[in-house]
Design a protein around this motif. Structure first.
Motif, mmCIF file in Angstrom:
data_model
loop_
_atom_site.group_PDB
_atom_site.id
_atom_site.type_symbol
_atom_site.label_atom_id
_atom_site.label_comp_id
_atom_site.label_asym_id
_atom_site.label_seq_id
_atom_site.Cartn_x
_atom_site.Cartn_y
_atom_site.Cartn_z
ATOM 1 N N ASP A 74 14.170 -25.849 46.275
ATOM 2 C CA ASP A 74 13.676 -26.535 44.797
ATOM 3 C C ASP A 74 13.808 -27.969 44.659
ATOM 4 O O ASP A 74 13.863 -28.383 43.559
ATOM 5 N N PHE A 75 14.087 -28.439 45.681
ATOM 6 C CA PHE A 75 14.442 -30.064 45.713
ATOM 7 C C PHE A 75 13.490 -30.456 46.825
ATOM 8 O O PHE A 75 12.985 -29.825 47.642
ATOM 9 N N GLU A 76 13.214 -31.879 46.760
ATOM 10 C CA GLU A 76 12.214 -32.641 47.598
ATOM 11 C C GLU A 76 13.002 -33.335 48.633
ATOM 12 O O GLU A 76 12.307 -33.479 49.605
ATOM 13 N N ALA A 77 14.275 -33.646 48.430
ATOM 14 C CA ALA A 77 14.684 -34.664 49.695
ATOM 15 C C ALA A 77 16.420 -34.335 49.587
ATOM 16 O O ALA A 77 16.826 -33.615 48.750
ATOM 17 N N ILE A 78 16.807 -34.881 50.712
ATOM 18 C CA ILE A 78 18.229 -34.419 50.928
ATOM 19 C C ILE A 78 18.574 -35.732 51.755
ATOM 20 O O ILE A 78 18.093 -36.495 52.495
ATOM 21 N N LEU A 79 20.140 -36.422 51.183
ATOM 22 C CA LEU A 79 20.674 -37.402 51.792
ATOM 23 C C LEU A 79 21.848 -36.782 52.659
ATOM 24 O O LEU A 79 22.498 -36.282 52.270
ATOM 25 N N ILE A 80 21.706 -37.408 53.980
ATOM 26 C CA ILE A 80 22.651 -36.924 55.205
ATOM 27 C C ILE A 80 23.303 -38.169 55.558
ATOM 28 O O ILE A 80 23.035 -39.079 55.839
ATOM 29 N N GLU A 81 24.985 -38.039 55.338
ATOM 30 C CA GLU A 81 25.765 -39.020 56.043
ATOM 31 C C GLU A 81 26.057 -38.606 57.312
ATOM 32 O O GLU A 81 26.323 -37.314 57.491
ATOM 33 N N THR A 82 25.855 -39.454 58.274
ATOM 34 C CA THR A 82 26.151 -39.057 59.835
ATOM 35 C C THR A 82 26.261 -40.363 60.636
ATOM 36 O O THR A 82 26.199 -41.373 59.970
ATOM 37 N N THR A 83 26.507 -39.939 61.873
ATOM 38 C CA THR A 83 26.474 -41.204 62.635
ATOM 39 C C THR A 83 25.185 -41.414 63.446
ATOM 40 O O THR A 83 24.228 -40.562 63.491
ATOM 41 N N GLU A 84 24.970 -42.563 63.986
ATOM 42 C CA GLU A 84 23.677 -42.894 64.759
ATOM 43 C C GLU A 84 23.336 -41.977 65.627
ATOM 44 O O GLU A 84 22.163 -41.629 65.792
ATOM 45 N N GLU A 85 24.323 -41.517 66.479
ATOM 46 C CA GLU A 85 24.152 -40.760 67.777
ATOM 47 C C GLU A 85 23.701 -39.266 67.222
ATOM 48 O O GLU A 85 22.764 -38.525 67.840
ATOM 49 N N LEU B 232 23.564 -29.320 62.427
ATOM 50 C CA LEU B 232 22.912 -29.655 61.119
ATOM 51 C C LEU B 232 21.575 -29.221 61.014
ATOM 52 O O LEU B 232 21.206 -28.784 59.755
ATOM 53 N N GLU B 233 20.865 -29.103 62.129
ATOM 54 C CA GLU B 233 19.658 -28.540 62.056
ATOM 55 C C GLU B 233 19.581 -26.963 61.473
ATOM 56 O O GLU B 233 18.802 -26.743 60.870
ATOM 57 N N ARG B 234 20.561 -26.218 62.064
ATOM 58 C CA ARG B 234 20.584 -24.996 61.684
ATOM 59 C C ARG B 234 20.983 -24.892 60.045
ATOM 60 O O ARG B 234 20.581 -24.086 59.141
ATOM 61 N N GLU B 235 21.929 -25.786 59.570
ATOM 62 C CA GLU B 235 22.103 -25.704 57.892
ATOM 63 C C GLU B 235 21.192 -26.271 57.275
ATOM 64 O O GLU B 235 20.858 -25.413 56.037
ATOM 65 N N LEU B 236 20.291 -27.071 57.936
ATOM 66 C CA LEU B 236 18.949 -27.495 56.988
ATOM 67 C C LEU B 236 18.002 -26.477 56.945
ATOM 68 O O LEU B 236 17.158 -26.459 55.876
ATOM 69 N N LEU B 237 17.946 -25.677 57.894
ATOM 70 C CA LEU B 237 17.053 -24.582 57.958
ATOM 71 C C LEU B 237 17.261 -23.564 56.877
ATOM 72 O O LEU B 237 16.607 -22.724 56.568
ATOM 73 N N GLU B 238 18.615 -23.333 56.543
ATOM 74 C CA GLU B 238 18.917 -22.368 55.462
ATOM 75 C C GLU B 238 18.378 -23.036 53.993
ATOM 76 O O GLU B 238 18.576 -22.217 53.080
ATOM 77 N N HIS B 239 17.972 -24.159 54.042
ATOM 78 C CA HIS B 239 17.597 -24.732 52.822
ATOM 79 C C HIS B 239 15.859 -24.985 52.599
ATOM 80 O O HIS B 239 15.406 -25.631 51.814
ATOM 81 N N ARG B 240 15.310 -24.155 53.738
ATOM 82 C CA ARG B 240 13.730 -24.353 53.738
ATOM 83 C C ARG B 240 13.197 -23.761 52.364
ATOM 84 O O ARG B 240 13.708 -22.822 51.782
ATOM 85 N N HIS B 241 12.186 -24.549 52.062
ATOM 86 C CA HIS B 241 11.531 -23.998 50.780
ATOM 87 C C HIS B 241 12.410 -24.247 49.483
ATOM 88 O O HIS B 241 12.152 -23.271 48.466
#
Length: 486
Positions: A419-430, A408-417
């Motif tokens: 043109d959107f402000e926030a992201i909603l992530i569906e996932t488990t507590e762990e 997930l972290e690697r995929e999020l890094l692909e969206h750095r900078h």
């Protein structure tokens, strides 16, 4: 005392053989898993494989059957044994075949063109060309007499195998049976169909029961079907036959159900605290022996030998109980003394005398792993009763929450900078905790790195996962995240 528990009054038919209060064998018969072994089909050759010296045959089942050149009547009757399969069969050819081995995994059933028709005293092979006698007949003079009789009664093309009961039958009875079996085969030949399909079905379950009862010198057969009880009584009067008519299932009443559950478990505990681990794959079965809590009372090598002897006895029992076939590798605890390895081989050979399936011991490898092969005629107990896990895809393992968090972290890094402000992530507590830390300790650092606000929709799931649900401005995504919590 030997006891046979037969559960026959439901669609799934079962029996359990109990010896000295231990379940030694459990056999299942389900409509969807019913063994095809012994069934005779009218088939069509769909593909000839010169490189494998074999053919594939459409028999009207889900998977095409496999037939090797050596099991073709035209090959057996030929004097030119060096020729390729293409000399004996062609694509589109119609023929009768008999199932020799059930389909397993991705493989279709294995068949033979050398049909065998069983009688009480004989097994008749229209294209067999030889005479054989049951190995259970020990007297060599009786064997020789039966071979002479068979050679006199059969034609050149025919083959005969004399069963154990033939030693107490007259020549006239055997001759009459042979004529009846010949007639049965001719009737099968007349049943040619317009398309591939079944022309003779064998009730293998009843035959397996009869074989098991025949091996019981004394004891009791308990069965929940009155008609089957009467039939078994007629066939064998040496054992006591009891009809079970209570409401509770016959297996539950005789404490057999829990043995089925144990036979499906990966770990099997031995009496002294040692244990076995079973790993079944399509290609082979690997069994690992561990000392566990068993420390013994003498020196280390004696402890190892005693553990391995206990394991060897239980492993052979489990092979029968689970009906494991094919290649089996047993990783015993390392033994430094050659005499100890020989002792284990002797124990395995002794225990295998209780097994009706043909098993060949190959021996120990240089790494100390015992190799053996056990004839496989149908699916194992685990294949019959279980399906592949939809979560782990049959591997027995799933990706950890930490692994999913790093993905997930690697995929999020692909969206750095972006043109959107926030992201909603569906996932488990762990996964969330692995990504941003307990009590969100790393959230601020990660959000600064991404220049994106993170919101989570936490879900309960059988395995760790994540989905990037929505991208947008901070206000909309924060409201969406609140909605998912309601």
């Amino acid at each position: 005392m030997d006891t046979l528990i037969v559960n026959y009054n439901a669609r799934e038919k079962r029996f359990a053989y109990i010896n000295a209060n231990r379940v030694e064998n459990i056999v299942f018969d389900r409509p969807e898993h019913r063994s095809l072994v012994g069934n005779i089909y009218f088939g069509t050759v769909t593909k000839v494989l010169p490189g494998m010296n074999a053919v594939f045959i459409d028999i009207g089942e889900e998977k095409n059957a496999y037939l090797h050149r050596d099991n073709l009547p035209s090959y057996v009757l030929s004097s030119e044994k060096q020729k390729n399969v293409t000399s004996f069969v062609h694509q589109g050819e119609k023929m009768l075949v008999q199932v020799d081995k059930d389909a397993t995994g991705t493989k279709g059933p294995k068949v033979t063109g050398l049909i065998e028709i069983q009688g009480n005293n004989l097994i008749y092979m229209p294209k067999g060309r030889y005479v054989a006698v049951s190995k259970k007949i020990a007297d060599e003079s009786q064997k020789a007499a039966l071979r002479r009789l068979g050679s006199r009664l059969k034609t050149e093309e025919e083959g005969l195998i004399f069963r154990t009961s033939s030693i107490s039958s007259t020549e006239e009875e055997i001759q009459e049976e042979l004529q009846s079996l010949r007639q049965h085969y001719q009737e099968l030949l007349q049943k040619t169909l317009k398309k591939p399909g079944l022309i003779f079905q064998k009730d293998t379950f009843i035959e397996i029961i009869l074989d098991q009862v025949a091996r019981m010198k004394s004891g009791e057969v308990i069965v929940d079907d009155l008609a089957v009880k009467k039939m078994l009584e007629k066939k064998n009067s040496k054992v006591k036959h009891t009809y079970y008519s209570e409401k509770e299932n016959i297996f539950s009443a005789n404490q057999v159900e829990h043995e089925i559950d144990k036979a499906l478990k990966r770990i099997v505990w031995l009496d002294q605290g040692a244990y076995l681990i079973f790993d079944e794959t399509e290609a082979l079965t690997i069994i690992d022996v561990n000392t566990g809590k068993f420390s013994g009372k003498s020196d280390y090598q004696d402890t190892v030998l005693k553990t391995n002897q206990l394991a060897a006895k239980e492993i052979i029992r489990q092979l029968r109980l689970r009906d494991i076939g094919g290649i089996v590798l047993i990783d015993f605890i390392d033994m430094a003394r050659a005499k100890d390895k020989q002792s284990i081989l002797d124990t395995v050979e002794t225990e295998l005398t209780k097994d009706e399936k043909r098993t060949k011991i190959i021996g120990f490898t240089p790494l100390g792993i015992l190799q053996l092969t056990r004839k496989r005629t149908k699916v194992s107990l685990s294949e019959a009763l279980q399906v592949k896990c939809p979560v782990c895809e049959g591997t027995g393992r799933i990706l950890s929450a930490e692994t999913m968090a790093f993905r997930l972290e690697r995929e999020l890094l692909e969206h750095r900078h972006a043109d959107f402000e926030a992201i909603l992530i569906e996932t488990t507590e762990e996964v969330k905790d692995a990504l941003i830390g307990k009590n969100e300790a790393h959230r601020e650092t990660l959000e600064e790195l991404l220049h994106i606000k993170l919101y989570f929709s936490i879900q309960q799931a059988e395995k760790p996962y994540y989905i990037l649900k929505q991208f947008g401005d901070d206000r909309d995504i924060s409201l969406k995240a609140i909605d998912t919590l309601r």
